[in-house]
Design a protein around this motif. Structure first.
Motif, short mmCIF file in Angstrom:
data_model
loop_
_atom_site.label_atom_id
_atom_site.label_comp_id
_atom_site.label_asym_id
_atom_site.label_seq_id
_atom_site.Cartn_x
_atom_site.Cartn_y
_atom_site.Cartn_z
N VAL A 193 0.76 -1.20 0.15
CA VAL A 193 0.01 0.00 0.00
C VAL A 193 0.89 1.27 0.07
CG1 VAL A 193 -1.86 -1.08 1.27
CG2 VAL A 193 -0.29 0.09 2.42
N GLU A 194 0.21 2.32 -0.35
CA GLU A 194 0.79 3.67 -0.46
C GLU A 194 1.86 3.96 0.82
OE1 GLU A 194 0.76 7.60 -2.88
OE2 GLU A 194 -0.80 6.45 -2.97
N ALA A 195 1.45 3.50 2.11
CA ALA A 195 2.24 3.57 3.16
C ALA A 195 3.29 3.00 3.31
CB ALA A 195 1.08 3.40 4.42
N ASP A 196 3.54 1.95 2.54
CA ASP A 196 4.83 1.06 2.52
C ASP A 196 5.85 1.86 1.57
OD1 ASP A 196 3.47 -0.95 3.90
OD2 ASP A 196 2.64 -1.76 2.21
N LEU A 197 5.63 2.93 0.81
CA LEU A 197 6.47 3.13 0.15
C LEU A 197 7.65 3.84 0.39
CD1 LEU A 197 7.01 3.41 -3.13
CD2 LEU A 197 5.54 5.76 -3.15
N PRO A 198 7.83 4.58 1.60
CA PRO A 198 9.12 4.99 2.09
C PRO A 198 9.99 3.77 2.37
CG PRO A 198 7.20 6.30 2.92
CD PRO A 198 6.56 5.00 2.25
N ARG A 199 9.41 2.81 3.02
CA ARG A 199 10.09 1.68 3.35
C ARG A 199 10.70 1.10 2.39
NH1 ARG A 199 13.26 -0.44 7.71
NH2 ARG A 199 12.97 -2.55 7.80
N ILE A 200 9.87 0.82 1.34
CA ILE A 200 10.38 0.28 0.14
C ILE A 200 11.55 0.86 -0.71
CG2 ILE A 200 9.68 -0.32 -2.57
CD1 ILE A 200 6.85 -0.97 -1.33
N VAL A 201 11.35 2.31 -0.65
CA VAL A 201 12.65 3.21 -1.22
C VAL A 201 13.76 2.83 -0.17
CG1 VAL A 201 13.06 5.30 -1.55
CG2 VAL A 201 10.82 4.69 -2.37
N ASP A 202 13.56 2.90 1.01
CA ASP A 202 14.74 2.75 1.76
C ASP A 202 15.54 1.60 1.52
OD1 ASP A 202 14.15 4.95 3.29
OD2 ASP A 202 13.41 4.12 5.02
N ILE A 203 14.80 0.53 1.52
CA ILE A 203 15.25 -1.06 0.87
C ILE A 203 15.96 -0.79 -0.22
CG2 ILE A 203 14.72 -3.18 0.54
CD1 ILE A 203 12.50 -3.21 2.85
N TYR A 204 15.41 -0.38 -1.14
CA TYR A 204 15.98 -0.27 -2.48
C TYR A 204 17.17 0.51 -2.37
CZ TYR A 204 16.67 0.83 -7.39
OH TYR A 204 17.18 0.81 -8.77
N ASN A 205 17.11 1.72 -1.72
CA ASN A 205 18.40 2.59 -1.84
C ASN A 205 19.70 1.90 -1.07
OD1 ASN A 205 17.31 5.02 -3.26
ND2 ASN A 205 16.48 5.81 -1.43
N ALA A 206 19.11 1.22 0.19
CA ALA A 206 20.30 0.17 0.38
C ALA A 206 20.91 -0.49 -0.55
CB ALA A 206 19.78 -0.60 1.55
N ALA A 207 20.17 -1.19 -1.46
CA ALA A 207 20.73 -1.97 -2.28
C ALA A 207 21.51 -1.08 -3.48
CB ALA A 207 19.55 -2.57 -3.17
N ALA A 261 23.16 1.42 -2.89
CA ALA A 261 24.62 1.82 -2.31
C ALA A 261 25.51 0.56 -2.42
CB ALA A 261 24.43 2.16 -0.73
N THR A 262 25.15 -0.64 -2.34
CA THR A 262 25.95 -1.67 -2.65
C THR A 262 26.60 -1.81 -3.82
OG1 THR A 262 24.41 -3.37 -3.29
CG2 THR A 262 24.86 -2.90 -0.82
N ARG A 263 25.99 -1.15 -4.84
CA ARG A 263 26.65 -1.33 -6.52
C ARG A 263 26.67 -2.78 -6.86
NH1 ARG A 263 25.58 3.46 -5.96
NH2 ARG A 263 27.06 5.18 -6.47
N THR A 264 25.79 -3.62 -6.08
CA THR A 264 25.82 -5.06 -6.70
C THR A 264 24.44 -5.67 -7.18
OG1 THR A 264 24.97 -5.94 -4.29
CG2 THR A 264 27.22 -5.65 -4.65
N CYS A 265 23.53 -4.72 -7.32
CA CYS A 265 22.18 -5.40 -7.85
C CYS A 265 21.32 -4.25 -8.37
CB CYS A 265 21.47 -5.98 -6.85
SG CYS A 265 21.07 -5.27 -4.99
N SER A 266 21.81 -3.18 -8.72
CA SER A 266 20.82 -1.98 -9.40
C SER A 266 21.87 -1.15 -10.12
CB SER A 266 20.34 -1.00 -8.21
OG SER A 266 19.54 -0.07 -8.51
N CYS A 267 21.23 -0.57 -11.00
CA CYS A 267 22.16 0.12 -11.99
C CYS A 267 21.72 1.73 -11.97
CB CYS A 267 21.50 0.06 -13.59
SG CYS A 267 22.81 -1.27 -14.34
N ASP A 268 20.75 1.90 -10.62
CA ASP A 268 20.93 3.49 -10.41
C ASP A 268 21.93 3.71 -9.90
OD1 ASP A 268 18.20 4.50 -11.04
OD2 ASP A 268 17.35 3.19 -9.67
#
Length: 171
Positions: free
Chosen positions: A9-23, A25-32
């Motif tokens: 749900v939309e209230a989960d979006l900040p946590r989803i973004v936090d988890i994604y941003n942790a990934a 930062a690792t440079r191992t699983c995202s091209c962002d």
């Protein structure tokens, strides 16, 4: 550990973004290359619906106070062309504290079970060749290596190979 999942749900979006941003930062699983914001992620979040291309969040049933500890999204394969609607590209991201503890296996198992009710016959994912943990996770869930794309990404001057994995669920 016991895990549960539900539709995001939309209230989960900040946590989803936090988890994604942790990934990111690792440079191992995202091209962002830079962290994303909730506002930047909102349009793609809103494209997910429970009955078409869902986005699930996972929680640790033994520690519910932690909230969302990972997520899995069913994405369109090949730019939303209708002929590919039988195939979903999976995106899975786990909080660093919940990696290597069965959460990824849980989410992939649930995705394979739910896919037929979503009209999905084939699951795919693209993974950096250097991400051996993710490759092993998908292979343990019955995914095969279907393609190899050499040096298709560049992160901070380092070129990366990409592996396409896939699993036909039936037929």
């Amino acid at each position: 550990m016991r895990f549960t999942h539900r539709h995001a749900v939309e209230a989960d979006l900040p946590r989803i973004v936090d988890i994604y941003n942790a990934a990111v930062a690792t440079r191992t699983c995202s091209c962002d290359l830079e962290p994303i914001t909730v506002e930047a992620r909102r349009p793609s979040f809103l494209k997910h619906t429970p009955h078409h291309r869902p986005l699930w969040v996972a929680e640790d049933a033994d520690e519910p106070a932690l909230g969302v500890v990972g997520y899995l999204g069913f994405l369109h394969f090949m730019n939303e062309r209708p002929g590919y609607f039988m195939t979903a590209d999976l995106a899975i991201y786990l909080h660093p504290a919940r990696q290597r503890c069965g959460l990824g296996s849980y989410l992939l198992t649930q995705a394979a079970k739910a896919a037929p009710s979503l009209g999905i016959e084939v699951l795919t994912a693209t993974i950096f060749a250097s991400n051996t943990g993710s490759l092993r996770l998908f292979e343990e869930q019955g995914f095969e290596r279907w393609g190899f794309m050499p040096r298709v990404a560049r992160l901070e001057g380092s070129e990366r190979d990409l592996v396409l994995v896939g699993r036909r669920l039936y037929g």
